[in-house]
Design a protein around this motif. Sequence first.
Motif, PDB file in Angstrom:
ATOM      1  N   GLU A  92       8.037  -6.778 -55.845  1.00 23.76           N
ATOM      2  CA  GLU A  92       7.077  -6.371 -56.885  1.00 23.76           C
ATOM      3  C   GLU A  92       6.574  -4.950 -56.637  1.00 23.76           C
ATOM      4  O   GLU A  92       6.425  -4.160 -57.574  1.00 23.76           O
ATOM      5  N   LEU A  93       6.322  -4.638 -55.375  1.00 22.95           N
ATOM      6  CA  LEU A  93       5.828  -3.288 -55.054  1.00 22.95           C
ATOM      7  C   LEU A  93       6.882  -2.222 -55.365  1.00 22.95           C
ATOM      8  O   LEU A  93       6.557  -1.146 -55.863  1.00 22.95           O
ATOM      9  N   PHE A  94       8.158  -2.541 -55.099  1.00 22.33           N
ATOM     10  CA  PHE A  94       9.250  -1.622 -55.452  1.00 22.33           C
ATOM     11  C   PHE A  94       9.282  -1.399 -56.970  1.00 22.33           C
ATOM     12  O   PHE A  94       9.431  -0.280 -57.439  1.00 22.33           O
ATOM     13  N   THR A  95       9.144  -2.498 -57.719  1.00 27.13           N
ATOM     14  CA  THR A  95       9.206  -2.389 -59.184  1.00 27.13           C
ATOM     15  C   THR A  95       8.034  -1.568 -59.711  1.00 27.13           C
ATOM     16  O   THR A  95       8.202  -0.710 -60.568  1.00 27.13           O
ATOM     17  N   GLU A  96       6.849  -1.844 -59.177  1.00 30.08           N
ATOM     18  CA  GLU A  96       5.650  -1.183 -59.711  1.00 30.08           C
ATOM     19  C   GLU A  96       5.538   0.281 -59.297  1.00 30.08           C
ATOM     20  O   GLU A  96       5.076   1.112 -60.065  1.00 30.08           O
ATOM     21  N   ARG A  97       5.905   0.592 -58.059  1.00 30.54           N
ATOM     22  CA  ARG A  97       5.645   1.946 -57.531  1.00 30.54           C
ATOM     23  C   ARG A  97       6.896   2.762 -57.306  1.00 30.54           C
ATOM     24  O   ARG A  97       6.812   3.933 -56.948  1.00 30.54           O
ATOM     25  N   GLY A  98       8.064   2.108 -57.446  1.00 26.11           N
ATOM     26  CA  GLY A  98       9.315   2.793 -57.113  1.00 26.11           C
ATOM     27  C   GLY A  98       9.469   2.847 -55.600  1.00 26.11           C
ATOM     28  O   GLY A  98       8.518   2.565 -54.864  1.00 26.11           O
ATOM     29  N   GLU A  99      10.674   3.212 -55.134  1.00 24.18           N
ATOM     30  CA  GLU A  99      10.869   3.237 -53.678  1.00 24.18           C
ATOM     31  C   GLU A  99       9.952   4.263 -53.009  1.00 24.18           C
ATOM     32  O   GLU A  99       9.368   3.978 -51.955  1.00 24.18           O
ATOM     33  N   ALA A 100       9.777   5.436 -53.636  1.00 29.67           N
ATOM     34  CA  ALA A 100       8.944   6.473 -53.006  1.00 29.67           C
ATOM     35  C   ALA A 100       7.513   5.968 -52.806  1.00 29.67           C
ATOM     36  O   ALA A 100       6.902   6.209 -51.757  1.00 29.67           O
ATOM     37  N   GLY A 101       6.999   5.248 -53.800  1.00 25.69           N
ATOM     38  CA  GLY A 101       5.644   4.703 -53.689  1.00 25.69           C
ATOM     39  C   GLY A 101       5.561   3.662 -52.588  1.00 25.69           C
ATOM     40  O   GLY A 101       4.592   3.626 -51.812  1.00 25.69           O
ATOM     41  N   PHE A 102       6.605   2.819 -52.502  1.00 19.94           N
ATOM     42  CA  PHE A 102       6.634   1.810 -51.436  1.00 19.94           C
ATOM     43  C   PHE A 102       6.659   2.484 -50.070  1.00 19.94           C
ATOM     44  O   PHE A 102       5.947   2.070 -49.141  1.00 19.94           O
ATOM     45  N   ARG A 103       7.447   3.546 -49.921  1.00 22.90           N
ATOM     46  CA  ARG A 103       7.574   4.207 -48.610  1.00 22.90           C
ATOM     47  C   ARG A 103       6.241   4.789 -48.157  1.00 22.90           C
ATOM     48  O   ARG A 103       5.952   4.815 -46.967  1.00 22.90           O
ATOM     49  N   GLU A 104       5.457   5.268 -49.115  1.00 24.14           N
ATOM     50  CA  GLU A 104       4.147   5.821 -48.732  1.00 24.14           C
ATOM     51  C   GLU A 104       3.218   4.747 -48.203  1.00 24.14           C
ATOM     52  O   GLU A 104       2.578   4.908 -47.179  1.00 24.14           O
ATOM     53  N   LEU A 105       3.179   3.638 -48.926  1.00 26.01           N
ATOM     54  CA  LEU A 105       2.277   2.598 -48.425  1.00 26.01           C
ATOM     55  C   LEU A 105       2.825   1.959 -47.151  1.00 26.01           C
ATOM     56  O   LEU A 105       2.062   1.582 -46.258  1.00 26.01           O
ATOM     57  N   GLU A 106       4.150   1.927 -47.025  1.00 34.77           N
ATOM     58  CA  GLU A 106       4.757   1.407 -45.789  1.00 34.77           C
ATOM     59  C   GLU A 106       4.325   2.264 -44.596  1.00 34.77           C
ATOM     60  O   GLU A 106       3.974   1.741 -43.533  1.00 34.77           O
ATOM     61  N   ARG A 107       4.343   3.596 -44.792  1.00 25.95           N
ATOM     62  CA  ARG A 107       3.906   4.481 -43.699  1.00 25.95           C
ATOM     63  C   ARG A 107       2.435   4.225 -43.358  1.00 25.95           C
ATOM     64  O   ARG A 107       2.065   4.120 -42.184  1.00 25.95           O
ATOM     65  N   ASN A 108       1.611   4.098 -44.387  1.00 21.53           N
ATOM     66  CA  ASN A 108       0.186   3.872 -44.119  1.00 21.53           C
ATOM     67  C   ASN A 108      -0.039   2.559 -43.367  1.00 21.53           C
ATOM     68  O   ASN A 108      -0.843   2.490 -42.438  1.00 21.53           O
ATOM     69  N   MET A 109       0.683   1.534 -43.775  1.00 21.52           N
ATOM     70  CA  MET A 109       0.521   0.232 -43.124  1.00 21.52           C
ATOM     71  C   MET A 109       1.101   0.242 -41.710  1.00 21.52           C
ATOM     72  O   MET A 109       0.596  -0.430 -40.819  1.00 21.52           O
ATOM     73  N   LEU A 110       2.149   1.054 -41.506  1.00 22.22           N
ATOM     74  CA  LEU A 110       2.697   1.194 -40.149  1.00 22.22           C
ATOM     75  C   LEU A 110       1.639   1.793 -39.221  1.00 22.22           C
ATOM     76  O   LEU A 110       1.451   1.332 -38.091  1.00 22.22           O
ATOM     77  N   HIS A 111       0.921   2.788 -39.723  1.00 24.72           N
ATOM     78  CA  HIS A 111      -0.135   3.403 -38.906  1.00 24.72           C
ATOM     79  C   HIS A 111      -1.244   2.393 -38.619  1.00 24.72           C
ATOM     80  O   HIS A 111      -1.814   2.387 -37.528  1.00 24.72           O
ATOM     81  N   GLU A 112      -1.483   1.536 -39.577  1.00 24.55           N
ATOM     82  CA  GLU A 112      -2.536   0.527 -39.381  1.00 24.55           C
ATOM     83  C   GLU A 112      -2.128  -0.490 -38.302  1.00 24.55           C
ATOM     84  O   GLU A 112      -2.898  -0.746 -37.375  1.00 24.55           O
ATOM     85  N   VAL A 113      -0.929  -1.029 -38.409  1.00 21.14           N
ATOM     86  CA  VAL A 113      -0.532  -2.065 -37.429  1.00 21.14           C
ATOM     87  C   VAL A 113      -0.307  -1.473 -36.035  1.00 21.14           C
ATOM     88  O   VAL A 113      -0.428  -2.176 -35.039  1.00 21.14           O
ATOM     89  N   ALA A 114      -0.008  -0.163 -35.988  1.00 21.77           N
ATOM     90  CA  ALA A 114       0.222   0.471 -34.684  1.00 21.77           C
ATOM     91  C   ALA A 114      -1.071   0.640 -33.879  1.00 21.77           C
ATOM     92  O   ALA A 114      -1.042   1.072 -32.732  1.00 21.77           O
ATOM     93  N   GLU A 115      -2.193   0.289 -34.487  1.00 21.59           N
ATOM     94  CA  GLU A 115      -3.465   0.301 -33.752  1.00 21.59           C
ATOM     95  C   GLU A 115      -3.608  -0.935 -32.868  1.00 21.59           C
ATOM     96  O   GLU A 115      -4.364  -0.935 -31.906  1.00 21.59           O
ATOM     97  N   PHE A 116      -2.898  -2.009 -33.233  1.00 24.60           N
ATOM     98  CA  PHE A 116      -3.056  -3.256 -32.477  1.00 24.60           C
ATOM     99  C   PHE A 116      -2.465  -3.122 -31.076  1.00 24.60           C
ATOM    100  O   PHE A 116      -1.511  -2.390 -30.862  1.00 24.60           O
TER     101      PHE A 116
END
Length: 175
Positions: A46-70
Motif C-alpha cells: 500500500e505504501l508503494f502504491t500511495e507514495r511510489g518507490e521514492a516515497g517508500f525509500r524515504e520513510l524506510e530510511r527514517n524508520m531505519l534511523h529509528e530502529v537503529a537507536e535500539f
Amino acid sequence: MIRIFLTGYMGAGKTTLGKAFARKMNIPFIDLDWYIEERFHKTVGELFTERGEAGFRELERNMLHEVAEFENVVISTGGGAPCFFDNMEFMNRAGKTVFLDVHPDVLFRRLRVAKQQRPILQGKEDDELKTFIIQALEKRAPFYHQAHYIFNADELEDRWQIETSVQRLQQLLGL
Ligand SMILES: Nc1ncnc2c1ncn2[C@@H]1O[C@H](COP(=O)(O)OP(=O)(O)O)[C@@H](O)[C@H]1O
Ligand SMILES: O=C(O)C1=C[C@@H](OP(=O)(O)O)[C@@H](O)[C@H](O)C1
Ligand SMILES: [Mg+2]
C-alpha cells in the motif's frame, strides 16, 4: 551491546533467520518492513502504491534511523534498504552488518511462490522473474558487499536447516 543488521535480496531469509537468531540469542527482533507497517498502519504494498518507490525509500530510511537507536537487537532490513541513500554506511557505523548471500536459483525458487507480498515482483512471469533477480543482484551487489560479514543462507527450508544456520551465524559473529 549487540546490534545486528541482516541484509540481502528479497527471499534471502532475513526475516526467517533474523527471527530465529534473535530467539536463540534471547534478544528482541525487529523486521524493518513489519515495523514500518505497524507504524503507518499500512502494508508495504500500500505504501508503494500511495507514495511510489521514492516515497517508500524515504520513510524506510527514517524508520531505519529509528530502529537503529535500539540496543541489543537483531534487525532484518528490507532487501532494498542498503541500496539507497547512505543506509549501508549508516548501518556499518551503527552495528554489525551481515549480507545473507543466496544463489539466484534458490531466490527464484523461494520468490516465485512468495511474490504477491512484494510490490517490486508482482505480476512477473517465471522467465521474467528469474532474469529480474539476476539483474537486480548485479546492481545491488556493490552495496551488499559492504557488509561486515557475508553468510551463505541457501539452506533455510525446514526447522532443522534454520537451526543449523542460526548456529553458523553465531559462530561467524563470535557470539
Ligand atoms: N521452505 C520454504 N519453501 C519455499 N519457500 C520458502 C520456504 N521458507 C521460506 N520460504 C520463502 O522464502 C522467502 C524467504 O524468507 P524471508 O525470511 O521472508 O526472506 P526475506 O525477509 O529476506 O525476504 C519467504 O518469502 C518465504 O515465503
Ligand atoms: O528488495 C526490495 O526492494 C524490497 C524488499 C522487501 O523486503 P524483503 O527483502 O524482506 O522481501 C520490501 O522492503 C519491499 O517490498 C522492497
Ligand atoms: Mg523480509
